[in-house]
Scaffold this motif. Structure first.
Motif, mmCIF file in Angstrom:
data_model
loop_
_atom_site.group_PDB
_atom_site.id
_atom_site.type_symbol
_atom_site.label_atom_id
_atom_site.label_comp_id
_atom_site.label_asym_id
_atom_site.label_seq_id
_atom_site.Cartn_x
_atom_site.Cartn_y
_atom_site.Cartn_z
ATOM 1 N N GLU A 71 -6.862 76.304 18.353
ATOM 2 C CA GLU A 71 -7.674 76.505 16.848
ATOM 3 C C GLU A 71 -7.034 75.446 15.829
ATOM 4 O OE1 GLU A 71 -6.310 80.204 15.307
ATOM 5 O OE2 GLU A 71 -7.642 80.251 13.480
ATOM 6 N N CYS A 72 -7.980 75.146 14.949
ATOM 7 C CA CYS A 72 -7.698 74.049 14.143
ATOM 8 C C CYS A 72 -7.041 74.711 12.861
ATOM 9 C CB CYS A 72 -9.000 73.345 13.517
ATOM 10 S SG CYS A 72 -8.924 72.398 12.032
ATOM 11 N N GLY A 73 -5.800 74.193 12.732
ATOM 12 C CA GLY A 73 -4.941 74.487 11.289
ATOM 13 C C GLY A 73 -5.889 74.148 10.050
ATOM 14 N N VAL A 74 -6.666 73.469 9.802
ATOM 15 C CA VAL A 74 -7.331 73.108 8.675
ATOM 16 C C VAL A 74 -8.663 74.060 8.483
ATOM 17 C CG1 VAL A 74 -8.557 71.425 7.406
ATOM 18 C CG2 VAL A 74 -6.828 70.633 8.773
ATOM 19 N N CYS A 75 -9.493 74.311 9.362
ATOM 20 C CA CYS A 75 -10.678 75.038 9.082
ATOM 21 C C CYS A 75 -10.898 76.210 9.794
ATOM 22 C CB CYS A 75 -11.935 74.156 9.298
ATOM 23 S SG CYS A 75 -12.414 73.910 11.011
ATOM 24 N N SER A 76 -9.981 76.425 10.416
ATOM 25 C CA SER A 76 -9.554 77.965 11.756
ATOM 26 C C SER A 76 -10.786 77.879 12.621
ATOM 27 C CB SER A 76 -9.712 78.920 10.659
ATOM 28 O OG SER A 76 -8.724 79.255 10.033
ATOM 29 N N HIS A 77 -11.465 76.832 12.891
ATOM 30 C CA HIS A 77 -12.311 76.593 14.064
ATOM 31 C C HIS A 77 -11.362 76.891 15.510
ATOM 32 C CE1 HIS A 77 -15.848 75.585 16.655
ATOM 33 N NE2 HIS A 77 -15.340 74.654 16.821
ATOM 34 N N SER A 78 -12.054 77.466 16.366
ATOM 35 C CA SER A 78 -11.305 77.497 17.580
ATOM 36 C C SER A 78 -12.262 76.997 18.641
ATOM 37 C CB SER A 78 -10.828 78.664 17.850
ATOM 38 O OG SER A 78 -11.790 79.864 18.061
ATOM 39 N N TRP A 79 -11.866 76.584 19.710
ATOM 40 C CA TRP A 79 -12.685 75.930 20.907
ATOM 41 C C TRP A 79 -11.883 76.150 22.278
ATOM 42 C CZ3 TRP A 79 -10.491 72.908 17.310
ATOM 43 C CH2 TRP A 79 -9.753 71.663 17.673
ATOM 44 N N PHE A 80 -12.268 76.034 23.384
ATOM 45 C CA PHE A 80 -11.835 75.870 24.709
ATOM 46 C C PHE A 80 -11.438 74.425 24.809
ATOM 47 C CE2 PHE A 80 -11.365 75.231 29.027
ATOM 48 C CZ PHE A 80 -10.545 76.108 29.577
ATOM 49 N N GLN A 81 -10.275 74.090 24.953
ATOM 50 C CA GLN A 81 -10.045 72.624 25.379
ATOM 51 C C GLN A 81 -9.424 72.503 26.562
ATOM 52 O OE1 GLN A 81 -10.320 70.023 23.195
ATOM 53 N NE2 GLN A 81 -10.032 68.973 25.073
ATOM 54 N N ALA A 82 -10.127 71.939 27.530
ATOM 55 C CA ALA A 82 -9.835 71.313 28.907
ATOM 56 C C ALA A 82 -9.048 70.361 29.167
ATOM 57 C CB ALA A 82 -11.141 71.061 29.723
ATOM 58 N N ARG A 83 -7.946 70.489 30.094
ATOM 59 C CA ARG A 83 -6.858 69.425 30.018
ATOM 60 C C ARG A 83 -7.617 67.915 30.309
ATOM 61 N NH1 ARG A 83 -4.505 73.512 32.106
ATOM 62 N NH2 ARG A 83 -5.096 73.105 34.268
ATOM 63 N N ASP A 84 -8.653 67.991 31.035
ATOM 64 C CA ASP A 84 -9.239 66.692 31.527
ATOM 65 C C ASP A 84 -10.189 66.097 30.402
ATOM 66 O OD1 ASP A 84 -11.277 68.560 31.826
ATOM 67 O OD2 ASP A 84 -11.638 67.610 33.934
ATOM 68 N N ARG A 85 -10.401 66.609 29.404
ATOM 69 C CA ARG A 85 -11.231 66.349 28.145
ATOM 70 C C ARG A 85 -10.563 65.900 26.803
ATOM 71 N NH1 ARG A 85 -16.553 66.014 29.615
ATOM 72 N NH2 ARG A 85 -17.524 66.900 27.805
ATOM 73 N N LEU A 86 -9.358 65.140 26.926
ATOM 74 C CA LEU A 86 -8.408 64.962 25.719
ATOM 75 C C LEU A 86 -8.965 63.522 25.588
ATOM 76 C CD1 LEU A 86 -4.914 66.002 26.683
ATOM 77 C CD2 LEU A 86 -6.582 66.994 25.157
#
Length: 199
Positions: A71-86
């Motif tokens: 979750e973004c601490g600025v705008c509260s947007h959340s998303w699924f973050q894959a380890r291989d997509r950094l």
């Protein structure tokens, strides 16, 4: 530099941590220590809604499954973050704190129901800049004309040195028209050129 928020909570992370039993990765402890007692990683994630970037390593996302929600601490947007997509941080670049004006702009946009990454309607080219002119210098100068949405001093990819020009985006067309009147204003010993961009 890639910008990251200064005063915001980090994305959620995993409870599994192989580096230290005292650091609770689930609470984001390790991420809070990046750049202070822990070296900054060379990878990061970016919020797709407001553009905030966060230092993050693959193992901050746990070891089970393909990743986890953050979750973004600025705008509260959340998303699924894959380890291989950094994202990999390019050589010569570093994460830096989000300027306060950007945090304020995002909060104002959210309150007004606009997209958090909205920067304005009137983009201007600003040339003949002294190499030492900063984004903060331009922000101060252009505030006289109206509300400034964004400032970007263009730098050389190899040296990181200013190329002597920038782009300033004013929130409204009226602010942009007033900002054109700053053409010829002296900033750090040079008279700047202000005009609409070529494209």
């Amino acid at each position: 530099p890639v910008e990251s928020p200064a005063a915001s909570s980090p994305p959620a992370a995993s409870s599994e941590d192989s580096s230290s039993a005292e650091i609770n990765v689930a609470r984001g402890d390790r991420q809070k220590l990046y750049g202070e007692s822990l070296d900054m990683p060379k990878t990061y994630v970016r919020c797709g809604r407001c553009g905030a970037a966060y230092a993050l390593q693959a193992d901050d996302l746990g070891t089970r499954g393909k990743g986890r929600r953050v979750e973004c601490g600025v705008c509260s947007h959340s998303w699924f973050q894959a380890r291989d997509r950094l994202f990999d941080l390019s050589d010569g670049y570093e994460l830096s704190d989000f300027p306060q004006y950007a945090l304020d702009r995002i909060a104002k946009n959210i309150a007004a129901g606009r997209s958090p990454d909205y920067v304005g309607e009137s983009k201007l080219y600003v040339g003949n800049l002294a190499y030492e002119v900063s984004e903060e210098d331009l922000m101060e100068a252009f505030k006289e004309a109206g509300e400034v949405g964004d400032v970007s001093v263009i730098t050389d990819n190899e040296t990181g040195r200013s190329r002597g020009f920038a782009f300033v985006t004013m929130f409204t067309k009226e602010d942009g028209e007033r900002a054109l009147e700053l053409d010829g204003t002296e900033i750090r010993g040079r008279n700047i050129n202000v005009r609409p961009p070529n494209n």
